[in-house]
Design an enzyme around this catalytic site. Structure first.
Site, short mmCIF file in Angstrom:
data_model
loop_
_atom_site.label_atom_id
_atom_site.label_comp_id
_atom_site.label_asym_id
_atom_site.label_seq_id
_atom_site.Cartn_x
_atom_site.Cartn_y
_atom_site.Cartn_z
CB SER A 11 36.75 106.21 12.84
OG SER A 11 36.45 106.26 11.46
N GLY A 134 43.11 99.80 1.16
CA GLY A 134 42.91 98.36 1.27
C GLY A 134 41.76 98.05 2.21
CB SER A 136 42.20 98.88 6.38
OG SER A 136 42.04 99.90 5.40
CB ALA A 138 38.84 103.07 11.66
CE LYS A 189 36.43 101.23 -0.42
NZ LYS A 189 35.89 101.46 0.94
CG ASP A 242 38.80 98.83 0.29
OD1 ASP A 242 38.15 98.58 1.31
OD2 ASP A 242 39.34 99.92 0.07
CB THR A 246 33.42 98.33 1.33
OG1 THR A 246 34.81 98.57 1.52
CG2 THR A 246 32.67 99.61 1.57
CB SER A 252 30.88 99.22 5.16
OG SER A 252 30.57 100.01 4.03
NE ARG A 253 32.73 106.03 7.15
CZ ARG A 253 33.72 106.82 7.54
NH1 ARG A 253 33.81 108.05 7.07
NH2 ARG A 253 34.62 106.42 8.40
CD GLU A 279 35.08 109.57 2.17
OE1 GLU A 279 34.86 110.40 1.27
OE2 GLU A 279 35.90 109.77 3.08
#
Length: 336
Positions: A11, A134, A136, A138, A189, A242, A246, A252-253, A279
Site C-alpha cells: 500500500s 511522518g 502518512s 497510504a 510509535k 506519527d 497511528t 493503522s494496522r 510492524e
C-alpha cells in the site's frame, strides 16, 4: 524529471509511486511477487491493499530487480521491515556508488537492534541512505489528501534533493539531519499504537487513549534521546505527529491488531485477521532489548511485550500500568 524505482508494491509503495508519477517523474514499481505485478498490470489498482487508487498506464511494473535498480536516480525501499535486509542484500550488486536509497518502512531489526537505514547501509555500503517518515497513511496519500512528512539524511544536499522530488501541493516535506531520531520515533510509535488499540478493544475511552499517547511519547523520547536521537525530533512529525495518527486511525494496522488483541485474539490471530505486516509486533521485542541496554524505563512497551509474547491478559496489563509506583510527571521541574 527523475528516474525512480519503488521497491515494494504494498500500500505505501503504491501510494508513493502514484505521488511521484503525479510529480512528473518516471516511475518503476518492483515486487517480488509475480502475481502482484500481474494484478497491477491487469487492474492498474491494488485492489487488496489500496483500493480506489489508480495507477497510470505508463508506470513500469516489474519483477526484474536488476532493471528496477540499475541506473535509477533514486530507489524508494518500501518492503515491510522484516524483509528489509533480505531485499537490500539482493539489491546490492545492482546499486552504483552514491545511488540514493530512501527507506520508507518503519521498524527495528529484532536480532541486531539496528534501525533499517543501518541495516541497508550495512548491506549496501556504496549507497547514500535516507529515510522518509511522518503521519502518512497510504490510503490518504494515494488519494491526494494533504499530508506532511519529514525526510532525514546525513547530507543536507541529499535531503533537499529528495524534498524537491516528493513535495507538491498535497504532500509537504520537511528535512532533518536526525536520521536516528526519525527512525526510532517511527518504529517505537507502532508499539504504543498496539497498546492504544488494545485499550480500544477493551472498551476504554478517550481518557485512556490520551494517556497512552502522552506517556507513550515520553517513553519514545526517553529511549530515543538515550540512544542519540534529538529531543526536538520526538516532538515533531515523526514523533508525536506519527504517534497521534497511528493511535487514532482505523487505517493503522497496528491499532487494528491491538483492538483484536484487546477483544481476546492472540497476537498470531490478530495479525492473520489484519492481513498485513503489523510492524509494531516486530519492533516490540527490539524496543525492550534497547531499553535494557540503555537503562531506560518504558512501562507501556514492556506491558505490550507481556501481552504479545507472554500470554498476559490485556486488562491485567492496564491494571499494572495504573498501579505502578507513584511518579512525578516531569522529574526535572523544580518546586518553588
Amino acid at each position: 524529471m527523475a528516474d525512480i524505482s519503488v521497491i515494494g508494491a504494498g500500500s505505501w509503495g503504491t501510494a508513493l509511486a502514484v505521488l511521484l508519477h503525479k510529480n512528473g517523474h518516471r516511475v518503476t514499481v518492483w515486487s517480488v511477487l509475480k502475481e502482484e505485478i500481474e494484478m497491477l498490470e491487469k487492474e492498474h489498482e491494488h485492489k487488496d491493499k489500496l483500493p480506489g487508487v489508480k495507477l497510470p498506464e505508463d508506470m513500469v511494473l516489474t519483477t526484474d530487480l536488476k532493471s528496477a535498480v540499475e541506473g535509477k536516480d533514486v530507489l524508494v525501499l518500501a518492503v515491510p521491515s522484516p524483509y528489509t535486509r533480505s531485499t537490500a542484500h539482493r539489491m546490492e550488486k545492482f546499486v552504483s556508488e552514491g545511488q540514493i536509497i530512501v527507506d520508507v518502512a518503519k521498524g527495528i531489526e529484532e536480532k541486531t537492534l539496528l534501525t533499517l537505514s543501518q541495516v541497508i547501509g550495512g548491506e549496501i555500503p556504496q549507497a547514500k541512505v535516507a529515510v522518509l517518515s511522518g503521519p502518512s497513511h497510504a490510503e490518504e496519500v494515494g488519494r491526494g489528501i494533504p499530508t506532511t512528512i519529514v525526510v532525514g539524511a546525513k547530507e543536507k544536499e541529499t535531503a533537499e534533493y529528495l524534498q524537491n522530488l516528493f513535495m507538491n501541493e498535497a504532500f509537504r516535506v520537511y528535512i532533518s539531519p536526525d536520521v536516528l531520531g526519525i527512525e526510532l520515533g517511527a518504529a517505537l510509535k507502532n508499539v504504543v499504537a498496539l497498546a492504544a488499540g488494545i485499550a480500544d478493544g477493551l472498551g476504554y475511552g478517550d481518557n485512556t487513549k490520551a494517556a497512552l499517547i502522552t506517556r507513550g511519547i515520553t517513553e519514545i523520547s526517553r529511549l530515543g534521546t538515550a540512544m542519540g536521537g534529538r529531543a526536538e525530533t520526538f516532538s515533531g512529525l515523526t514523533g508525536i505527529g506519527d504517534l497521534i495518527v497511528t493511535c487514532a486511525s482505523m487505517h493503522s494496522r497496528n491499532r487494528r491488531a491491538g483492538i483484536l488483541i484487546g477483544k481476546g485474539y492472540t497476537m498470531e490471530e490478530a495479525m492473520a485477521e489484519v492481513k498485513m505486516v503489523v510492524e509494531g509486533v516486530y519492533s516490540a521485542k527490539a524496543a525492550l532489548s534497547l531499553a535494557k541496554k540503555y537503562g531506560v524505563q518504558i512501562p507501556i512497551i514492556e506491558q505490550v511485550n507481556q501481552v504479545l509474547f507472554e500470554g498476559k491478559a490485556a486488562d491485567e496489563a492496564v491494571k499494572d500500568l495504573m498501579l505502578r509506583d507513584k511518579k512525578l510527571e516531569h522529574s526535572d521541574l523544580p518546586w518553588g
